[in-house]
Design a protein around this motif. Structure first.
Motif, PDB file in Angstrom:
ATOM      1  N   ASP A 242      -2.900  -7.854   5.997  1.00 15.85           N
ATOM      2  CA  ASP A 242      -1.545  -7.309   5.863  1.00 15.85           C
ATOM      3  C   ASP A 242      -0.961  -7.655   4.496  1.00 15.85           C
ATOM      4  O   ASP A 242       0.263  -7.786   4.356  1.00 15.85           O
ATOM      5  CB  ASP A 242      -0.659  -7.854   6.990  1.00 15.85           C
TER       6      ASP A 242
ATOM      7  N   ASP B  55      -3.308  -3.805   9.051  1.00 12.09           N
ATOM      8  CA  ASP B  55      -2.014  -3.145   9.195  1.00 12.09           C
ATOM      9  C   ASP B  55      -1.881  -2.042   8.144  1.00 12.09           C
ATOM     10  O   ASP B  55      -2.553  -2.056   7.106  1.00 12.09           O
ATOM     11  CB  ASP B  55      -0.875  -4.170   9.012  1.00 12.09           C
ATOM     12  N   ASN B  56      -1.005  -1.069   8.412  1.00 15.22           N
ATOM     13  CA  ASN B  56      -0.577  -0.068   7.425  1.00 15.22           C
ATOM     14  C   ASN B  56      -1.657   0.875   6.924  1.00 15.22           C
ATOM     15  O   ASN B  56      -1.606   1.297   5.768  1.00 15.22           O
ATOM     16  CB  ASN B  56       0.052  -0.758   6.196  1.00 15.22           C
TER      17      ASN B  56
ATOM     18  N   LYS C 213      -2.319  -3.582  -0.203  1.00 11.77           N
ATOM     19  CA  LYS C 213      -3.265  -2.666   0.457  1.00 11.77           C
ATOM     20  C   LYS C 213      -4.536  -2.450  -0.374  1.00 11.77           C
ATOM     21  O   LYS C 213      -5.588  -2.200   0.181  1.00 11.77           O
ATOM     22  CB  LYS C 213      -2.573  -1.348   0.787  1.00 11.77           C
TER      23      LYS C 213
HETATM   24 MG    MG Z   1       2.206  -4.616   7.019  1.00 14.15          MG
END
Ligand code: MG
Ligand code: 637
Length: 214
Positions: free
Chosen positions: A141, A169-170, A144
């Motif tokens: 997280d 995540d993401n 990225k």
């Molecule tokens: Mg995140």
């Protein structure tokens, strides 16, 4: 000078949560970030997916890349079995300081080791410094564009074993396209996308769960 968003988040925890009660810390942050001031915690919707994957894996050793204020650190640590450990990596000292206080407020400091520094420098030191053989679970997280290099680094440092679960995540928003390509095209991972929404919003986002096949 004024306070920062992480400092205001910490104040909200100290005001609205019960010391030693991780669920109340999670709820206080979610309430604050949904109704007062958005922040990039994994949040309550994706948090339920994180909880369910964690309960399934029941890791003895877990790694988190990108502590931020410690919201997901608390979510993970509260579900660890006795004797299990979570190492969380954060290179921003101000964020690390807030996270330490939020983790301590939840009463989870004995399960969590917060290490300050860049993940690229710290991952190769995990074995020697923390006596880690393998990680059973990794939560990605942080920036990225670091997901792929750090995943490769974890492989090269022999820190993944057959069955290790990576949860990122993401992968939709802000997005980690190179990471999705990497884990979905690699014969060394079995990957699955969990559709959800970006924390505290109606925008689509999701988590990618990838099992290392050895
Ligand atoms: Mg995140
Ligand atoms: C190599 C290295 N080493 C150590 N610490 C590292 C590190 N790289 C970053 N960190 C740390 O981790 C956190 C950074 C997290 C980055 N997360 C996001 O950017 C993020 C953004 C959104 C978002 C979505 C829509 C928007 F419109 C705006 C923002 C949502 C999210 O959930 C995110 O996670 C932060 O605490 C940073 O210091």
């Amino acid at each position: 000078t004024g306070s920062s968003r992480p400092q205001r988040m910490l104040k909200a925890v100290q005001k609205n949560a019960t010391k030693g009660d991780p669920q109340s810390v999670i709820s206080a942050i979610d309430y604050y970030c949904r109704h007062k001031e958005w922040a990039m915690n994994v949040g309550d919707d994706k948090g339920l997916i994180l909880d369910s994957v964690l309960t399934e894996v029941n890791p003895s050793t877990a790694l988190e890349l990108g502590t931020y204020c410690g919201y997901s650190t608390v979510r993970i640590a509260r579900l660890l079995s006795p004797g299990s450990k979570l190492i969380t990596v954060e290179f921003n000292p101000a964020f690390a300081e807030v996270a330490r206080q939020i983790i301590a407020y939840a009463g989870l400091q004995d399960k969590v080791t917060l290490v300050e520094g860049p993940s690229g420098d710290l991952i190769p030191k995990m074995k020697e410094r923390f006596g880690i053989k393998y990680f059973d679970f990794v939560f990605l997280d942080h920036w990225k564009d670091r997901y792929v290099p750090d995943t490769k680094l974890l492989e090269d440092c022999g820190l993944l074993k057959k069955g290790t679960v990576l949860l990122a995540d993401n992968v939709i928003c802000p997005g980690a396209p190179e990471y999705l390509k990497y884990v979905r095209n690699s014969p060394r991972y079995e990957s699955r996308y969990y559709k959800s929404n970006l924390e505290y919003t109606k925008v689509e986002d999701g988590l990618e769960k990838s099992v290392f096949l050895g």
